[in-house]
Write a protein that holds these residues in place. Structure first.
Motif, PDB file in Angstrom:
ATOM      1  N   THR A  64       0.845  -1.204   0.000  1.00 45.01           N
ATOM      2  CA  THR A  64       0.000   0.000   0.000  1.00 45.01           C
ATOM      3  C   THR A  64       0.876   1.248   0.000  1.00 45.01           C
ATOM      4  OG1 THR A  64      -1.788  -1.148   1.163  1.00 45.01           O
ATOM      5  CG2 THR A  64      -1.762   1.257   1.290  1.00 45.01           C
ATOM      6  N   HIS A  65       1.936   1.221   0.809  1.00 42.08           N
ATOM      7  CA  HIS A  65       2.878   2.344   0.812  1.00 42.08           C
ATOM      8  C   HIS A  65       3.590   2.457  -0.530  1.00 42.08           C
ATOM      9  CE1 HIS A  65       6.038   5.081   2.183  1.00 42.08           C
ATOM     10  NE2 HIS A  65       6.900   4.253   1.613  1.00 42.08           N
ATOM     11  N   MET A  66       3.930   1.324  -1.155  1.00 42.99           N
ATOM     12  CA  MET A  66       4.659   1.359  -2.423  1.00 42.99           C
ATOM     13  C   MET A  66       3.838   2.022  -3.526  1.00 42.99           C
ATOM     14  SD  MET A  66       6.871  -1.644  -4.303  1.00 42.99           S
ATOM     15  CE  MET A  66       5.539  -2.838  -4.410  1.00 42.99           C
ATOM     16  N   VAL A  67       2.523   1.822  -3.508  1.00 45.33           N
ATOM     17  CA  VAL A  67       1.668   2.515  -4.483  1.00 45.33           C
ATOM     18  C   VAL A  67       1.875   4.020  -4.374  1.00 45.33           C
ATOM     19  CG1 VAL A  67      -0.713   3.024  -5.147  1.00 45.33           C
ATOM     20  CG2 VAL A  67      -0.073   0.684  -4.545  1.00 45.33           C
ATOM     21  N   ASP A  68       1.872   4.526  -3.142  1.00 44.25           N
ATOM     22  CA  ASP A  68       2.052   5.966  -2.928  1.00 44.25           C
ATOM     23  C   ASP A  68       3.469   6.405  -3.277  1.00 44.25           C
ATOM     24  OD1 ASP A  68      -0.570   6.167  -2.031  1.00 44.25           O
ATOM     25  OD2 ASP A  68      -0.017   5.835   0.064  1.00 44.25           O
ATOM     26  N   TRP A  69       4.457   5.585  -2.897  1.00 43.37           N
ATOM     27  CA  TRP A  69       5.856   5.937  -3.151  1.00 43.37           C
ATOM     28  C   TRP A  69       6.116   6.063  -4.655  1.00 43.37           C
ATOM     29  CZ3 TRP A  69      10.102   4.015  -5.735  1.00 43.37           C
ATOM     30  CH2 TRP A  69      11.332   4.540  -5.380  1.00 43.37           C
ATOM     31  N   VAL A  70       5.619   5.112  -5.433  1.00 42.97           N
ATOM     32  CA  VAL A  70       5.813   5.139  -6.878  1.00 42.97           C
ATOM     33  C   VAL A  70       5.203   6.410  -7.470  1.00 42.97           C
ATOM     34  CG1 VAL A  70       5.064   4.010  -9.014  1.00 42.97           C
ATOM     35  CG2 VAL A  70       6.034   2.645  -7.169  1.00 42.97           C
ATOM     36  N   GLY A 106       6.865  10.160  -9.343  1.00 42.77           N
ATOM     37  CA  GLY A 106       6.455  10.593 -10.673  1.00 42.77           C
ATOM     38  C   GLY A 106       6.312   9.484 -11.687  1.00 42.77           C
ATOM     39  N   TYR A 107       6.264   8.216 -11.219  1.00 40.72           N
ATOM     40  CA  TYR A 107       6.132   7.097 -12.140  1.00 40.72           C
ATOM     41  C   TYR A 107       4.673   6.832 -12.497  1.00 40.72           C
ATOM     42  CZ  TYR A 107      10.989   5.659 -11.192  1.00 40.72           C
ATOM     43  OH  TYR A 107      12.351   5.605 -11.089  1.00 40.72           O
ATOM     44  N   THR A 108       4.471   6.310 -13.691  1.00 37.41           N
ATOM     45  CA  THR A 108       3.211   5.715 -14.111  1.00 37.41           C
ATOM     46  C   THR A 108       3.415   4.207 -14.126  1.00 37.41           C
ATOM     47  OG1 THR A 108       2.604   7.600 -15.486  1.00 37.41           O
ATOM     48  CG2 THR A 108       1.530   5.493 -15.974  1.00 37.41           C
ATOM     49  N   VAL A 109       2.536   3.469 -13.483  1.00 35.95           N
ATOM     50  CA  VAL A 109       2.685   2.017 -13.388  1.00 35.95           C
ATOM     51  C   VAL A 109       2.204   1.360 -14.680  1.00 35.95           C
ATOM     52  CG1 VAL A 109       1.974  -0.069 -12.165  1.00 35.95           C
ATOM     53  CG2 VAL A 109       2.475   2.031 -10.880  1.00 35.95           C
ATOM     54  N   GLY A 110       3.139   0.712 -15.379  1.00 36.72           N
ATOM     55  CA  GLY A 110       2.775  -0.027 -16.582  1.00 36.72           C
ATOM     56  C   GLY A 110       2.235  -1.406 -16.269  1.00 36.72           C
ATOM     57  N   GLY A 111       2.683  -1.992 -15.142  1.00 26.63           N
ATOM     58  CA  GLY A 111       2.222  -3.305 -14.730  1.00 26.63           C
ATOM     59  C   GLY A 111       2.945  -3.729 -13.463  1.00 26.63           C
ATOM     60  N   MET A 112       2.251  -4.503 -12.615  1.00 20.33           N
ATOM     61  CA  MET A 112       2.828  -4.961 -11.355  1.00 20.33           C
ATOM     62  C   MET A 112       2.640  -6.471 -11.246  1.00 20.33           C
ATOM     63  SD  MET A 112       2.136  -5.955  -7.966  1.00 20.33           S
ATOM     64  CE  MET A 112       2.916  -5.783  -6.361  1.00 20.33           C
ATOM     65  N   LEU A 113       3.750  -7.204 -11.054  1.00 21.61           N
ATOM     66  CA  LEU A 113       3.732  -8.647 -10.893  1.00 21.61           C
ATOM     67  C   LEU A 113       4.047  -8.969  -9.437  1.00 21.61           C
ATOM     68  CD1 LEU A 113       5.838  -9.722 -14.041  1.00 21.61           C
ATOM     69  CD2 LEU A 113       3.411  -9.099 -13.921  1.00 21.61           C
ATOM     70  N   ASP A 114       3.107  -9.590  -8.750  1.00 23.19           N
ATOM     71  CA  ASP A 114       3.285  -9.987  -7.357  1.00 23.19           C
ATOM     72  C   ASP A 114       3.553 -11.480  -7.307  1.00 23.19           C
ATOM     73  OD1 ASP A 114       3.168 -10.261  -4.575  1.00 23.19           O
ATOM     74  OD2 ASP A 114       0.989 -10.492  -4.598  1.00 23.19           O
ATOM     75  N   ASP A 115       4.649 -11.865  -6.669  1.00 24.84           N
ATOM     76  CA  ASP A 115       4.980 -13.282  -6.503  1.00 24.84           C
ATOM     77  C   ASP A 115       4.883 -13.636  -5.037  1.00 24.84           C
ATOM     78  OD1 ASP A 115       6.274 -14.630  -9.150  1.00 24.84           O
ATOM     79  OD2 ASP A 115       6.567 -12.456  -9.146  1.00 24.84           O
ATOM     80  N   ASP A 116       3.905 -14.456  -4.700  1.00 23.93           N
ATOM     81  CA  ASP A 116       3.631 -14.781  -3.303  1.00 23.93           C
ATOM     82  C   ASP A 116       3.247 -16.262  -3.210  1.00 23.93           C
ATOM     83  OD1 ASP A 116       3.045 -14.733  -0.625  1.00 23.93           O
ATOM     84  OD2 ASP A 116       1.628 -13.071  -0.738  1.00 23.93           O
ATOM     85  N   ILE A 117       4.085 -17.027  -2.527  1.00 26.63           N
ATOM     86  CA  ILE A 117       3.927 -18.485  -2.412  1.00 26.63           C
ATOM     87  C   ILE A 117       4.134 -19.123  -3.791  1.00 26.63           C
ATOM     88  CG2 ILE A 117       2.535 -20.356  -1.463  1.00 26.63           C
ATOM     89  CD1 ILE A 117       0.923 -18.349   0.123  1.00 26.63           C
ATOM     90  N   VAL A 118       5.357 -19.049  -4.269  1.00 27.55           N
ATOM     91  CA  VAL A 118       5.685 -19.560  -5.602  1.00 27.55           C
ATOM     92  C   VAL A 118       6.817 -20.586  -5.544  1.00 27.55           C
ATOM     93  CG1 VAL A 118       4.876 -17.530  -6.865  1.00 27.55           C
ATOM     94  CG2 VAL A 118       7.224 -17.583  -6.000  1.00 27.55           C
ATOM     95  N   GLY A 119       7.001 -21.226  -4.369  1.00 26.52           N
ATOM     96  CA  GLY A 119       8.161 -22.087  -4.222  1.00 26.52           C
ATOM     97  C   GLY A 119       7.905 -23.571  -4.175  1.00 26.52           C
ATOM     98  N   ALA A 120       6.667 -24.003  -3.955  1.00 26.95           N
ATOM     99  CA  ALA A 120       6.393 -25.431  -3.761  1.00 26.95           C
ATOM    100  C   ALA A 120       5.514 -25.978  -4.885  1.00 26.95           C
ATOM    101  CB  ALA A 120       5.715 -25.671  -2.411  1.00 26.95           C
ATOM    102  N   ASP A 121       5.802 -27.201  -5.270  1.00 26.65           N
ATOM    103  CA  ASP A 121       5.006 -27.889  -6.293  1.00 26.65           C
ATOM    104  C   ASP A 121       5.200 -29.387  -6.082  1.00 26.65           C
ATOM    105  OD1 ASP A 121       3.474 -28.516  -8.486  1.00 26.65           O
ATOM    106  OD2 ASP A 121       4.998 -27.985  -9.966  1.00 26.65           O
ATOM    107  N   PRO A 122       4.604 -29.946  -5.007  1.00 32.47           N
ATOM    108  CA  PRO A 122       4.894 -31.331  -4.620  1.00 32.47           C
ATOM    109  C   PRO A 122       4.073 -32.394  -5.338  1.00 32.47           C
ATOM    110  CG  PRO A 122       3.449 -30.332  -2.999  1.00 32.47           C
ATOM    111  CD  PRO A 122       3.763 -29.258  -4.015  1.00 32.47           C
ATOM    112  N   ALA A 123       3.060 -32.001  -6.099  1.00 33.58           N
ATOM    113  CA  ALA A 123       2.188 -32.993  -6.728  1.00 33.58           C
ATOM    114  C   ALA A 123       2.936 -33.773  -7.807  1.00 33.58           C
ATOM    115  CB  ALA A 123       0.958 -32.315  -7.317  1.00 33.58           C
TER     116      ALA A 123
END
Length: 476
Positions: free
Chosen positions: A231-237, A241-258
């Motif tokens: 939430t702070h990063m949105v304001d900081w960006v 003076g930046y315009t956000v072209g796209g934001m990729l969030d990686d959260d829980i991307v480490g396991a694949d046991p199946a």
């Protein structure tokens, strides 16, 4: 006698079930095999054969991903014991400050190898939430910025982020004394963000081309305390003076046991507050899938996992293009759990449960999407669809001059289809008439194409929304 009656009832039930199955077997194939009547072709004379450009050269390879450095980074983060946002920011061996130091040190190594192109920043701030006991808590985000080379686009930024903080079990969510290793949630996402910084800054340093737009690689804090860092990063960006072209969030991307791993990573995108599944976030998801391929990306048309949220959400709610990467099938015994063994079940988010082949694939998917998006021209503006109650659809759009742009692809899709198809190519902005194409039967969009083959995210056409005439209420 009783057993015989029981057998008779069972046989009778089995007969009924069999009869029902036979009925379905006779009915369903007939319906399934019936061919839907053909629809009129649009346009009747045949679709144009558009000029298409190859995707940008220099595609990143899987062998370029450094799984060993990702594993080493996660090991060091886990060794901090806990990275709870409310833990110590000053203890070099335990707490969230320990995690910050690990990330900053690795990014500084990458910055050195980039020839000084990568800029590392520690952003300090305070935030308050229910999970900070309603009191301002000190927080820090870490950013590594790779400035864009094009003066026109340097203030457009593409972001990739993981969150550095971790938590024990939710019942102890504010207890900094408990261990919270957080290998998957979300040291894995941090490792992906940091590896993207290495891959993309190295690619630029090796003369494989610079990026028109700026790329920001983030590790934020306070996610588990209420998405505070993002939430702070949105304001900081915005403040920078930046315009956000796209934001990729990686959260829980480490396991694949199946069995059969590695599988596709899930990519979540919200629809926004509009109709027709065409929010900026949805268009970003489509762009990522097209860049990385359907074998790598599983699009999920939902803003996040059911009843949960991540660091893309503040960007999404601000109307910005933002999506979330998450592993295929989560194991809840190994996230948000204080390490322990109960009833023979081991709980805890440790490195031993991770799949680094899968995680390396996710890093490659993120990095290649960022690379192509940062090489692309700016998306067109003011895309409009007119031509209601006429035989032709009329698509118009505007765009600033750009000598590196080859032109524009006009996109269309059936209203029930999830993906765009290229209808035609136009060398310049303005209006294009789609002869013999109904405005009713398809959705339309436009995207810019660079001379290097990089595409912007698509911009769906807006239509004039006119409700049908309704009866007026009789005068009293």
């Amino acid at each position: 006698m009783r057993n015989r009656r029981h057998r008779q009832r069972a046989q009778s039930g089995a007969f009924i079930a069999f009869a029902f199955f036979v009925f379905l077997a006779g009915a369903i194939p007939a319906a399934a095999q019936s061919v839907a009547p053909r629809d009129p072709a649009e346009p009747a004379s045949g679709k144009p054969q558009p000029k298409t450009s190859a995707r940008p050269a220099g595609r990143l390879t899987r062998s370029s991903v450094d799984e060993k450095s990702m594993r080493a980074l996660i090991g060091k983060l886990v060794a901090c014991g806990t990275r709870l946002t409310l833990s110590s920011w000053t203890d070099p061996k335990r707490g969230v400050g320990c995690g910050r130091d690990v990330i900053v040190a690795r990014l500084n190594e990458i910055a050195k190898d980039s020839g000084g192109k990568l800029q590392v920043i520690v952003d300090k701030f305070e935030a308050t939430s229910q999970r900070t006991a309603g009191k301002p808590a000190p927080l820090e985000n870490v950013y590594a910025i790779l400035p864009g080379s094009d003066p026109k686009f340097a203030k457009t930024v593409f972001l990739v982020s993981g969150h550095m903080d971790s938590i024990p079990s939710p019942s102890s969510i504010m207890d900094a004394q408990l261990d919270a290793p957080g290998a998957d949630d979300d040291a894995s996402g941090v490792a992906v963000s940091v590896e993207c910084a290495r891959l993309l800054s190295k690619a630029g340093a090796n003369g494989r081309g610079t990026y028109r737009a700026t790329i920001l690689f983030a590790a934020v804090s306070g996610e588990e305390q209420g998405l505070l860092g993002s939430t702070h990063m949105v304001d900081w960006v915005k403040q920078q003076g930046y315009t956000v072209g796209g934001m990729l969030d990686d959260d829980i991307v480490g396991a694949d046991p199946a069995a059969g791993a590695p599988h596709r990573v899930r990519l979540f995108s919200g629809n926004g507050e509009i109709d027709d599944a065409d929010s900026p976030s949805r268009e970003l998801a489509r762009a990522v899938e097209e860049i990385d391929g359907r074998k790598a990306i599983r699009m999920i048309f939902r803003v996040d996992r059911f009843g949960r949220g991540g660091d893309h959400y503040p960007f999404y709610k601000a109307g910005l293009p933002a999506v979330r990467f998450t592993e295929p099938l989560e194991d809840y015994n190994h996230q948000h759990q204080t390490p322990r063994t109960e009833n023979g079940i081991a709980y805890g988010d440790f490195e031993k449960y991770l799949n680094f082949t899968f995680m390396g694939d996710v890093a490659l998917d993120n990095a290649e999407a960022l690379r192509q998006l940062a090489l692309a021209p700016a998306p067109p503006a003011n895309a409009k669809l007119t031509g209601a109650v006429t035989p032709d659809a009329k698509v118009s759009w505007a765009a600033d001059e750009d000598p590196e742009r080859a032109g524009f692809e006009i996109l269309w899709r059936e209203t029930s289809d999830p993906r765009w198809q290229v209808y035609d190519f136009a060398a310049s902005s303005g209006e294009t008439v789609l002869k013999g194409v109904s405005t009713d039967n398809h959705f339309f969009a436009v995207r810019a194409v660079g001379k290097n083959g990089a595409r912007s995210i698509a911009v769906p056409t807006e239509i004039e929304r006119r409700p049908p005439p309704l009866p007026t209420a009789p005068k009293q």
